[in-house]
Design a protein around this motif. Structure first.
Motif, PDB file in Angstrom:
ATOM      1  N   SER A   1      24.497  48.168  56.298  1.00  0.00           N
ATOM      2  CA  SER A   1      24.496  49.581  55.489  1.00  0.00           C
ATOM      3  C   SER A   1      24.417  49.575  53.867  1.00  0.00           C
ATOM      4  O   SER A   1      24.006  50.401  53.363  1.00  0.00           O
ATOM      5  CB  SER A   1      24.738  51.068  56.336  1.00  0.00           C
ATOM      6  N   GLY A   2      25.200  49.127  54.019  1.00  0.00           N
ATOM      7  CA  GLY A   2      25.911  48.814  52.363  1.00  0.00           C
ATOM      8  C   GLY A   2      24.694  48.473  51.142  1.00  0.00           C
ATOM      9  O   GLY A   2      24.441  48.823  50.084  1.00  0.00           O
ATOM     10  N   VAL A   3      24.182  46.632  51.812  1.00  0.00           N
ATOM     11  CA  VAL A   3      23.275  46.028  50.811  1.00  0.00           C
ATOM     12  C   VAL A   3      21.721  47.441  51.117  1.00  0.00           C
ATOM     13  O   VAL A   3      21.229  47.156  50.024  1.00  0.00           O
ATOM     14  CB  VAL A   3      23.152  44.878  51.742  1.00  0.00           C
ATOM     15  N   ILE A   4      21.578  48.324  52.270  1.00  0.00           N
ATOM     16  CA  ILE A   4      20.612  48.851  51.681  1.00  0.00           C
ATOM     17  C   ILE A   4      20.476  50.090  51.209  1.00  0.00           C
ATOM     18  O   ILE A   4      19.809  50.557  51.078  1.00  0.00           O
ATOM     19  CB  ILE A   4      20.170  49.301  53.752  1.00  0.00           C
ATOM     20  N   SER A   5      21.490  50.729  51.638  1.00  0.00           N
ATOM     21  CA  SER A   5      21.981  51.962  50.910  1.00  0.00           C
ATOM     22  C   SER A   5      22.185  51.700  48.680  1.00  0.00           C
ATOM     23  O   SER A   5      21.362  52.139  48.071  1.00  0.00           O
ATOM     24  CB  SER A   5      22.572  52.460  50.991  1.00  0.00           C
ATOM     25  N   ARG A   6      23.051  50.724  48.382  1.00  0.00           N
ATOM     26  CA  ARG A   6      22.772  49.763  47.610  1.00  0.00           C
ATOM     27  C   ARG A   6      21.277  49.862  47.271  1.00  0.00           C
ATOM     28  O   ARG A   6      21.235  50.467  45.494  1.00  0.00           O
ATOM     29  CB  ARG A   6      23.613  48.627  47.476  1.00  0.00           C
ATOM     30  N   ALA A   7      20.736  49.287  47.349  1.00  0.00           N
ATOM     31  CA  ALA A   7      19.511  48.451  47.835  1.00  0.00           C
ATOM     32  C   ALA A   7      18.261  49.471  47.464  1.00  0.00           C
ATOM     33  O   ALA A   7      17.360  50.140  46.017  1.00  0.00           O
ATOM     34  CB  ALA A   7      18.906  47.627  48.782  1.00  0.00           C
ATOM     35  N   ILE A   8      18.366  51.122  48.021  1.00  0.00           N
ATOM     36  CA  ILE A   8      17.792  52.118  47.938  1.00  0.00           C
ATOM     37  C   ILE A   8      18.051  52.934  45.966  1.00  0.00           C
ATOM     38  O   ILE A   8      16.731  53.729  45.373  1.00  0.00           O
ATOM     39  CB  ILE A   8      17.375  52.612  48.673  1.00  0.00           C
TER      40      ILE A   8
ATOM     41  N   ALA B   1      18.829  36.798  54.308  1.00  0.00           N
ATOM     42  CA  ALA B   1      20.064  35.962  53.667  1.00  0.00           C
ATOM     43  C   ALA B   1      21.562  35.454  54.441  1.00  0.00           C
ATOM     44  O   ALA B   1      22.497  36.408  54.666  1.00  0.00           O
ATOM     45  CB  ALA B   1      20.505  37.550  52.425  1.00  0.00           C
ATOM     46  N   PRO B   2      21.189  34.491  54.810  1.00  0.00           N
ATOM     47  CA  PRO B   2      21.986  33.534  55.629  1.00  0.00           C
ATOM     48  C   PRO B   2      23.626  34.302  55.381  1.00  0.00           C
ATOM     49  O   PRO B   2      24.660  33.826  56.345  1.00  0.00           O
ATOM     50  CB  PRO B   2      22.056  32.468  55.355  1.00  0.00           C
ATOM     51  N   GLY B   3      24.303  33.801  53.547  1.00  0.00           N
ATOM     52  CA  GLY B   3      25.717  34.709  53.303  1.00  0.00           C
ATOM     53  C   GLY B   3      26.143  35.551  53.002  1.00  0.00           C
ATOM     54  O   GLY B   3      26.477  36.150  52.920  1.00  0.00           O
ATOM     55  N   LEU B   4      25.342  36.605  54.125  1.00  0.00           N
ATOM     56  CA  LEU B   4      25.316  37.779  53.774  1.00  0.00           C
ATOM     57  C   LEU B   4      27.063  38.582  53.900  1.00  0.00           C
ATOM     58  O   LEU B   4      27.447  39.290  53.282  1.00  0.00           O
ATOM     59  CB  LEU B   4      24.080  38.389  54.091  1.00  0.00           C
ATOM     60  N   ALA B   5      27.577  37.811  54.948  1.00  0.00           N
ATOM     61  CA  ALA B   5      28.411  38.174  55.202  1.00  0.00           C
ATOM     62  C   ALA B   5      29.729  37.531  54.382  1.00  0.00           C
ATOM     63  O   ALA B   5      30.562  37.648  55.258  1.00  0.00           O
ATOM     64  CB  ALA B   5      28.794  38.121  56.848  1.00  0.00           C
TER      65      ALA B   5
ATOM     66  N   ALA C   1      21.539  42.765  47.790  1.00  0.00           N
ATOM     67  CA  ALA C   1      20.842  44.571  47.167  1.00  0.00           C
ATOM     68  C   ALA C   1      19.727  44.635  46.226  1.00  0.00           C
ATOM     69  O   ALA C   1      18.989  45.084  46.276  1.00  0.00           O
ATOM     70  CB  ALA C   1      21.810  45.550  47.294  1.00  0.00           C
ATOM     71  N   LYS C   2      20.064  43.873  45.230  1.00  0.00           N
ATOM     72  CA  LYS C   2      18.958  43.124  43.907  1.00  0.00           C
ATOM     73  C   LYS C   2      17.375  43.250  44.657  1.00  0.00           C
ATOM     74  O   LYS C   2      16.451  43.168  43.901  1.00  0.00           O
ATOM     75  CB  LYS C   2      19.303  42.769  43.064  1.00  0.00           C
ATOM     76  N   GLU C   3      17.198  41.632  45.033  1.00  0.00           N
ATOM     77  CA  GLU C   3      16.552  41.563  45.875  1.00  0.00           C
ATOM     78  C   GLU C   3      16.173  42.853  46.327  1.00  0.00           C
ATOM     79  O   GLU C   3      14.584  42.652  46.572  1.00  0.00           O
ATOM     80  CB  GLU C   3      16.552  40.306  46.799  1.00  0.00           C
ATOM     81  N   LEU C   4      16.494  42.821  47.546  1.00  0.00           N
ATOM     82  CA  LEU C   4      15.517  44.593  48.091  1.00  0.00           C
ATOM     83  C   LEU C   4      15.356  45.693  47.241  1.00  0.00           C
ATOM     84  O   LEU C   4      14.007  45.852  47.773  1.00  0.00           O
ATOM     85  CB  LEU C   4      16.956  44.612  49.273  1.00  0.00           C
ATOM     86  N   ALA C   5      15.757  45.348  46.462  1.00  0.00           N
ATOM     87  CA  ALA C   5      15.319  46.949  45.695  1.00  0.00           C
ATOM     88  C   ALA C   5      14.343  46.309  45.024  1.00  0.00           C
ATOM     89  O   ALA C   5      13.445  47.283  44.259  1.00  0.00           O
ATOM     90  CB  ALA C   5      17.011  46.935  44.366  1.00  0.00           C
ATOM     91  N   GLY C   6      14.164  45.093  44.237  1.00  0.00           N
ATOM     92  CA  GLY C   6      12.706  44.977  43.935  1.00  0.00           C
ATOM     93  C   GLY C   6      11.964  45.008  45.263  1.00  0.00           C
ATOM     94  O   GLY C   6      10.717  45.308  44.707  1.00  0.00           O
TER      95      GLY C   6
ATOM     96  N   GLU D   1      27.860  37.887  47.360  1.00  0.00           N
ATOM     97  CA  GLU D   1      26.003  37.689  48.627  1.00  0.00           C
ATOM     98  C   GLU D   1      25.018  38.918  48.952  1.00  0.00           C
ATOM     99  O   GLU D   1      24.161  38.737  48.142  1.00  0.00           O
ATOM    100  CB  GLU D   1      26.362  37.035  49.352  1.00  0.00           C
ATOM    101  N   GLN D   2      25.986  39.995  48.963  1.00  0.00           N
ATOM    102  CA  GLN D   2      25.377  41.265  48.963  1.00  0.00           C
ATOM    103  C   GLN D   2      25.495  41.956  48.004  1.00  0.00           C
ATOM    104  O   GLN D   2      23.821  42.825  48.392  1.00  0.00           O
ATOM    105  CB  GLN D   2      26.530  42.045  49.529  1.00  0.00           C
TER     106      GLN D   2
END
Lengths: 341, 341, 341, 341
Positions: free
Chosen positions: B320-327, B81-85, B95-100, B90-91
């Motif tokens: 860490s925000g994206v990963i915790s939301r995805a989990i 996700a090049p636009g993560l920052a 997170a939604k995609e990672l949750a998938g 974007e985040q």
């Protein structure tokens, strides 16, 4: 007070027998009326040491003593160092004395007698809540050696006499979803130490103890003790190895503060002729009864609240320094009999 | 280069087969010459998603593929996700995609199929070294539920469909004296989760990956991977339950940087007529050979060094925000089949 | 290389004159070819001390020297202690030597000559990024005394000879929205110290310096120095009082690593008869030219990247301990002339 | 109680007029007997909002009101959200309401009326003592923009309507050696914001307020308020610009707890016929008198002690999230008049 209420209170007191109001055995001991007298099944020894340090040993010998003291059978060694905040030399002196107590209790359990001691240090408590952070802060300062002994061998430890120290700060249940006891039980089974040394913040009965008192016992950690509620026991019974508990009070329960003040209030009012009635009436309740009444009034409105000094961060930092130095000194003296004299 | 040196290098390369130079399977895949071509035993799938997000799935089918890819058999799902920052939307998308992806891998191992998922999340790495703190930082943000389900039951979880999440950040061996694998093995035996989800900071091959890439695999954690050296495996073989590994690269090995630059240098010099000799000579070595030569020169003088961007603290915080939301999103959707569609 | 490219590089080098490639004056000094020779306007003194400690003093006398050294006129005292990680006695020795250097530089600026020194210590850098956290970590360990002297007077300081130490870790611009220089200028105007002592993480040229070197100068802090980019100067010119800068390298720029490796590669290839071409061609460029070429290739693809050892948290902790002890020792010896001998 | 004692207490009460027993104006307001009645010089408005949120506005109009309320003239807006710990939607609702209060108070001081608002946020308190860490925790979550507006201009802020937010957590005097007011005064003079927004942990009178109440005032910060003792005022008078104070109670003074319990004890005893004497005698003292007596008894033995709930870390985290979101929402709505409606 109506009879029914008194009954309810009495019943509560009995049921709460194991609920610890102070984590310090020496405070429990002091609470007995006429505290010069002896308590069956309990031995008390006191020593004055250098630098104004006072060592108190409460030994609970049997179930009779345990019942009276509301603490398990075992040894409770307490160090009081009123000058702990004064400077480095006072702290070094306290660390030296505490190291002696640790060695004494390890020796009593034959740990490090023939082989180097293998100790798992557990930093209990919540690193994010200052009064409860003592355990994790000690862990941060304590050097671990188990992996060095195991992987580097003689390269690290030429004489083969270093202790094997491992350690963990498991975090509180709200942040792990697990009982601390589950985590430690698992780690003990995998890594097989000789003993667990659990470091924890304690609750005292009197604010005078905060920041100047350290207690070491060999009776483990019990549910409901400590500042937070580190559920389930860490004891020799549950883990299969001795569990030393090393702690220092950082908070006082709110009920205890109120009780003490009411107590003092009573003295003032008794002395005052115009308010004599108060002394007669509230004084007619026993201390137990008074305390329970206060707790009954306080808790539903507050939940469990703690009283803590406003410089608690500085006090916890000093305590964690003294405790980590003492643990090192005690464990690294193994194989050096001259230190033990 | 003299023959003997080349030989030594070749030998080293062979011995190091299992030493991972990148933790990202997609980078390993890209490293093959003519990367449009197929690799026997490896399936590659790529998808473009909303918000410029790209999903890559590398599936290593068998030992042949594993040998070529120098990674164990299993699935490696990567999100770029090049636009993560750039901002919160974007985040959230990431997170939604990672949750998938997490749901996909859990489903593949039948976790949460009949009963609510019981997951032990492990935050690997060193909280005190920013590039290695990703795992512990995810743990800080993730709400635990196991103790609530066990102790509050229906009061907490009316429909009986919340997941049982537990977790721990065991800390690195230098601070515990224990292998991470010992600690986790013990906890798994005591608390019996369905799967471990290990979160870790990874090393990438290219700086372009740092802060924008997240990889999820079902092959566990292997010695020598990651930023620090989290010894001993966390795998289905060693723990008896599936081990998902979720990580994001935060560093690049110093050798990789040098190699890339020499590579670019070569291009520049080749183009420059007056310096043609260089292109001919260093270009005559294969890439493998060049890389090993550089590592040979670099490592004895440096020890293991890492390259990391100067805003690594901000990048790790976003990750860490994206990963915790995805989990959370993945696990809390259990029992809600509409989410899974 | 084509002429135009070379020109561009040369021009860049000239424009970048003030851009510091190493924050260590001693490394800048070493970079001159034939480094036994003298540089006009620069005096170099070296001393061996106990415990393998080496003190280097680079004195830049005038603009000529400043131009050659690309550093402002002033004194640069460096301490190298290769055994710093070995144990407490090595660290105490280093702290003692560093205290001597601090006293020396304070004396040179007549600070603490007639009255007790009043020093504002500034912990520069980002506490959340380990390699940049040196300044804030020193601040955490350093006891402040200014408020005690001002409010408690003789009760705190019987002999009237304690220093007045104040301090702050202002945080980096990304987290304050302000230039560090704005913050410090404001505080200096309000609190009127005799000098600022700014503690910062530095960038070295060689990884050998990381974790074992400490530099003290009296030339302040300049834009673009340090790990992060602490904008705007902190200098005697901008603040009106002397600014001592005390720092230790914790990172090396990625370009420097690549350059060093290419350099070593060159040696290897030169020695290898079959690859002789390389040595001839790339060796034909001057080191300056080589470095700039590498930077040109590296930076657009990486942004500013740093190389840091994987045990940087342990190294920064040791350094912060040594530096805070040295500052205390230097400042508390005021009024005790015997210490100064 | 003897007359002399009562006199002493009365005198003390008068001298302590400015010593704040609660930082919440709404609690001060409630403490008046017969609290339905009006207080001259004080206007009270209350509103119920969505989600069980209650807004209370206490406006102290003149010196008469200030004398009665023991707080400076100005507006005190309080938000109570009993469900704050329940979930994210409650927290978002609270943040939205709080943002409205911030905009209201900014508008009253004409900040952001013609030009974008330039706000210096100050995170007061001690980050190392959890109950006092609210200010620093808000600062950690709040994005700074001043440097972006100044250095990137339209590239960052296309429409030219972003606020200029700067901020600092100066730390407590014990760790800086400086009064917070000295630091902030210096920074204000250098960076020239339109207003200071000081965020701080407060002391409440009742434990029911802890974790669910947020107060915003435009009267600045005064000595002796707050949890720690952040000396010297931060007020419009001392800084030359409006100072909004945004705080949430995290502790209750120990004396307040005791007083409340004694109060409740009195009720219980009054109801109990056999202990009637107590109600008559202690009830004969006025509440002021009782409180002071308790404080007199308590403080010499305790020093300043605070009562805090055992889950204070979780509560402070929630509060800091709500406050930082509210500040962002309030400041970023500048230039978007539709938001302000």
């Amino acid at each position: 007070m109506e009879k029914t209420r008194v009954r309810k209170v009495e019943k509560k007191v009995k049921n709460d027998r194991l609920e610890v109001r102070t984590d310090l055995a020496m405070e429990e001991r002091e609470s007995f009326p006429g505290d010069g007298g002896e308590i069956p099944g309990v031995i008390l020894t006191e020593k004055e040491r250098n630098g104004g340090i006072r060592l108190t040993e409460v030994e609970i010998l049997d179930e009779r003593g345990a019942g009276r003291m509301r603490k398990p059978v075992g040894a409770y060694l307490t160090l009081e160092a009123p000058g702990l905040a004064d400077g480095q030399s006072e702290q070094q002196e306290a660390a030296k004395e505490l190291a002696g107590l640790i060695r004494k209790l390890l020796a009593r359990h034959q740990i490090g007698e023939k082989e180097r001691p293998r100790i798992l240090v557990v930093g209990l408590g919540n690193p994010d809540a200052t009064p409860d952070a003592l355990g994790p802060m000690v862990m941060e300062r304590l050097p671990m050696t188990r992996h060095l002994v195991l992987t580097c061998g003689a390269e690290y430890d030429e004489e083969g006499e270093y202790p094997m120290i491992s350690g963990i700060s498991p975090g509180v249940m709200a942040k792990t979803g697990m009982e601390t006891a589950e985590i430690i039980r698992g780690i003990v089974k995998e890594t097989r130490p000789d003993a667990v040394l659990a470091v924890d913040a304690l609750a005292a009965r009197s604010v005078r103890r905060l920041g100047v008192t350290i207690q070491l016992s060999d009776t483990g950690i019990h549910p409901g003790s400590g500042v937070g509620n580190h559920r389930n026991s860490l004891t020799e019974e549950s883990l299969g190895i001795p569990v030393l508990a090393l702690g220092a009070p950082t908070v006082v329960g709110a009920a205890a503060i109120v009780y003490d003040t009411v107590d003092a209030l009573e003295e003032v009012l008794k002395a005052s002729s115009s308010l004599k009635g108060y002394g007669d009436t509230i004084g007619a309740m026993g201390p137990e009864e008074q305390y329970e009444l206060i707790r009954e009034i306080l808790e539903p409105r507050l939940g469990p609240m703690y009283v803590t000094p406003h410089d608690i961060d500085a006090r916890v930092e000093i305590l964690s320094g003294v405790i980590s130095r003492a643990i090192q000194e005690a464990l690294f003296s193994w194989g050096k009999p001259e230190v033990l004299k």
